[in-house]
Scaffold this active site. Structure first.
Site, PDB file in Angstrom:
ATOM      1  N   CYS A 162     -21.162  57.492 -20.190  1.00  0.00           N
ATOM      2  CA  CYS A 162     -21.159  58.480 -21.270  1.00  0.00           C
ATOM      3  C   CYS A 162     -21.161  57.859 -22.662  1.00  0.00           C
ATOM      4  O   CYS A 162     -21.157  58.579 -23.658  1.00  0.00           O
ATOM      5  CB  CYS A 162     -19.965  59.406 -21.114  1.00  0.00           C
ATOM      6  SG  CYS A 162     -19.944  60.228 -19.506  1.00  0.00           S
ATOM      7  N   HIS A 302     -14.799  61.204 -29.061  1.00  0.00           N
ATOM      8  CA  HIS A 302     -15.402  61.336 -27.729  1.00  0.00           C
ATOM      9  C   HIS A 302     -14.885  62.619 -27.078  1.00  0.00           C
ATOM     10  O   HIS A 302     -15.659  63.449 -26.617  1.00  0.00           O
ATOM     11  CB  HIS A 302     -15.066  60.123 -26.873  1.00  0.00           C
ATOM     12  CG  HIS A 302     -15.654  60.174 -25.504  1.00  0.00           C
ATOM     13  ND1 HIS A 302     -17.011  60.207 -25.287  1.00  0.00           N
ATOM     14  CD2 HIS A 302     -15.080  60.214 -24.270  1.00  0.00           C
ATOM     15  CE1 HIS A 302     -17.253  60.251 -23.982  1.00  0.00           C
ATOM     16  NE2 HIS A 302     -16.098  60.272 -23.351  1.00  0.00           N
ATOM     17  N   GLU A 313      -7.424  58.577 -26.569  1.00  0.00           N
ATOM     18  CA  GLU A 313      -8.212  58.413 -27.796  1.00  0.00           C
ATOM     19  C   GLU A 313      -7.346  58.673 -29.019  1.00  0.00           C
ATOM     20  O   GLU A 313      -7.444  57.949 -30.027  1.00  0.00           O
ATOM     21  CB  GLU A 313      -9.415  59.355 -27.792  1.00  0.00           C
ATOM     22  CG  GLU A 313     -10.335  59.146 -28.983  1.00  0.00           C
ATOM     23  CD  GLU A 313     -11.639  59.923 -28.892  1.00  0.00           C
ATOM     24  OE1 GLU A 313     -12.534  59.676 -29.721  1.00  0.00           O
ATOM     25  OE2 GLU A 313     -11.769  60.781 -27.985  1.00  0.00           O
ATOM     26  N   LYS A 334     -18.012  68.336 -28.403  1.00  0.00           N
ATOM     27  CA  LYS A 334     -18.056  68.753 -27.000  1.00  0.00           C
ATOM     28  C   LYS A 334     -17.340  70.077 -26.765  1.00  0.00           C
ATOM     29  O   LYS A 334     -17.544  70.707 -25.724  1.00  0.00           O
ATOM     30  CB  LYS A 334     -17.468  67.662 -26.102  1.00  0.00           C
ATOM     31  CG  LYS A 334     -18.302  66.381 -26.046  1.00  0.00           C
ATOM     32  CD  LYS A 334     -17.678  65.353 -25.106  1.00  0.00           C
ATOM     33  CE  LYS A 334     -18.454  64.049 -25.114  1.00  0.00           C
ATOM     34  NZ  LYS A 334     -18.289  63.273 -26.351  1.00  0.00           N
ATOM     35  N   HIS A 339     -19.861  68.343 -22.259  1.00  0.00           N
ATOM     36  CA  HIS A 339     -20.065  66.897 -22.213  1.00  0.00           C
ATOM     37  C   HIS A 339     -21.464  66.629 -21.669  1.00  0.00           C
ATOM     38  O   HIS A 339     -21.709  66.779 -20.473  1.00  0.00           O
ATOM     39  CB  HIS A 339     -18.999  66.259 -21.329  1.00  0.00           C
ATOM     40  CG  HIS A 339     -18.985  64.763 -21.385  1.00  0.00           C
ATOM     41  ND1 HIS A 339     -19.879  64.037 -22.147  1.00  0.00           N
ATOM     42  CD2 HIS A 339     -18.197  63.844 -20.759  1.00  0.00           C
ATOM     43  CE1 HIS A 339     -19.630  62.753 -22.004  1.00  0.00           C
ATOM     44  NE2 HIS A 339     -18.622  62.620 -21.165  1.00  0.00           N
ATOM     45  N   PHE A 398     -17.321  56.203 -18.003  1.00  0.00           N
ATOM     46  CA  PHE A 398     -16.794  55.740 -16.729  1.00  0.00           C
ATOM     47  C   PHE A 398     -17.024  54.229 -16.586  1.00  0.00           C
ATOM     48  O   PHE A 398     -18.053  53.693 -16.998  1.00  0.00           O
ATOM     49  CB  PHE A 398     -17.493  56.453 -15.570  1.00  0.00           C
ATOM     50  CG  PHE A 398     -16.905  57.797 -15.220  1.00  0.00           C
ATOM     51  CD1 PHE A 398     -15.900  58.370 -15.962  1.00  0.00           C
ATOM     52  CD2 PHE A 398     -17.380  58.491 -14.114  1.00  0.00           C
ATOM     53  CE1 PHE A 398     -15.364  59.606 -15.638  1.00  0.00           C
ATOM     54  CE2 PHE A 398     -16.858  59.725 -13.763  1.00  0.00           C
ATOM     55  CZ  PHE A 398     -15.846  60.286 -14.518  1.00  0.00           C
TER      56      PHE A 398
END
Length: 412
Positions: A162, A302, A313, A334, A339, A398
């Site tokens: 991502c 993110h 985060e 998002k 996402h 990931f």
């Protein structure tokens, strides 16, 4: 070293299939999350997603060309065409040996793979399409764009989950900065909301199950969040050296000034709980940009709407920025588009550029209940006007892949 400018942008998203529409709806705080329209999801834990609407590939590319591309490549090509046209570049006036394409996808052509697997089982090997492999491999978006433009320079399809969009933009930034290319088309694309991927993510308890309220399901940093919402689309930017842009009197949107990458080296799918990798990537990006944490005016997070991810985060931002962290607006796109996986970094970079140009920060919608750990200024529910010079965009993936870019309002 060359300065690196953004001179064109293109977007395909759940809230608009061009930059103008995407940005307008983002500022309005509109959600593009809906019930799944493409297959019967009644047996699935999650039955919602962020889908691109009113996209007709045959009308855009013609039937023959459209049938040779998986949906993720179609998105990438459409966004790249918009970005190229937006840039005002004329192909005949570009040194094509110094024209590159850095566009990636995390999952690639999974829909084509599933369709052709069904053909194999139901109709036999003789009926499987000979274009299956070139349609499913994730480098094909970059390849098709290169072929379309006759771009002979470096071509790369980063696969960093991502964080792909930021990885592509960051690596392209360095390609230009060190004089290897004049122009690079960079970003990411994804079209992976399929039955198989939805089942897998759902069984991993990674997805929101707020099926009765699709538009409220993606809620980064909110205490009531219960997972992310899968989305699809593409975000592409044109990066160009300042000298090349000035020679053709180009319109310059913004300047990329820093890029940082790191690995959590921690887990296959889980973010490091203290945000160590995120902190390192942000720190590295600021170091390359040659600025201090106090000079950052806005952060595009993110922020996928998972409990651990959002908290880690936030912790990373606090660790790097100290008390200044509480004075920096942090926005999470998002919350409105879901996402979009490999497309996320590109789409969020476009939004950040627009923020710097127009002095408007899109909201993080669905902020209803405070999380005591997520206690920064997330621009809750309503867009905000602000005087902005420098923005940071975070993307994490990931496997612990982290990529951060720093963008500044253009100054001569």
């Amino acid at each position: 070293m060359e300065r690196v400018m953004i001179t064109g942008m293109g977007a395909i998203s759940p809230i608009g299939n061009d930059v103008e529409t995407y940005w307008s709806r983002l500022v309005q705080g509109e959600s593009g999350v809906t019930s799944i329209p493409t297959f019967d999801a009644s047996r699935y834990k999650t039955r919602i997603g962020g889908f691109v609407q009113d996209f007709d590939p045959e009308a855009r590319f013609g039937r023959k060309e459209a049938r040779r591309m998986d949906r993720f490549s179609q998105f990438a090509m459409a966004a790249a065409e918009e970005a190229w046209e937006d840039s005002g570049l004329i192909l005949e006036q570009v040194d094509r040996e110094r024209l590159g394409v850095y566009v990636g996808s995390g999952i690639g052509g999974i829909q084509t793979l599933l369709e052709q697997e069904a053909v194999l089982r139901n109709r036999g090997p003789e009926r499987v399409s000979p274009t299956l492999i070139p349609m499913i491999i994730s480098n094909m978006a970059a390849a098709m764009i290169s072929i379309k433009l006759g771009a002979l320079g470096p071509s790369l399809s980063p696969v960093t989950a991502c964080s792909i969009g930021n990885t592509a933009i960051g690596e392209a930034f360095r390609l230009i900065r060190y004089g290897i290319a004049d122009v690079v088309i960079a970003g990411g694309a994804e079209a992976a909301v399929t039955e198989l991927s939805l089942a897998s993510f759902g069984n991993a308890t990674a997805l929101s199950t707020r099926n009765h309220e699709p538009t409220k399901a993606s809620r980064p940093f909110d205490a009531g969040r219960d997972g992310f919402v899968m989305g699809e689309g593409s975000g592409i930017v044109i990066l160009e050296s300042l000298s090349h842009a000035l020679r053709r009197d180009a319109r310059i949107y913004a300047e990329v000034i820093g890029y940082g990458a790191s690995s959590d080296a921690y887990h296959m799918v889980a973010t490091h709980p203290e945000g160590n990798g995120a902190h390192q990537a942000m720190k590295s990006a600021l170091l390359e940009a040659g600025i201090t944490p106090g000079e950052v005016d806005v952060i595009s997070a993110h922020a996928t709407s998972t409990e651990v991810g959002d908290r880690s985060e936030t912790l990373a931002i606090k660790r790097l920025f100290g008390e200044h962290a509480y004075r920096i607006p942090v926005t999470a796109n998002k919350s409105m588009i879901g996402h979009t996986l490999g497309a996320a970094g590109g789409l969020e970079a476009i939004a950040l550029v627009q923020s710097l140009r127009e002095g408007i920060i899109p909201p993080t919608i669905n902020q209803e209940q405070a999380d005591p750990i997520c206690d920064l200024d997330y621009v809750p529910n309503l867009a905000r006007k602000a005087d902005l010079e420098v923005g940071m965009s975070n993307s994490f993936g990931f496997g612990g892949h982290n990529a951060v870019i720093v963008i500044r309002k253009y100054k001569e």
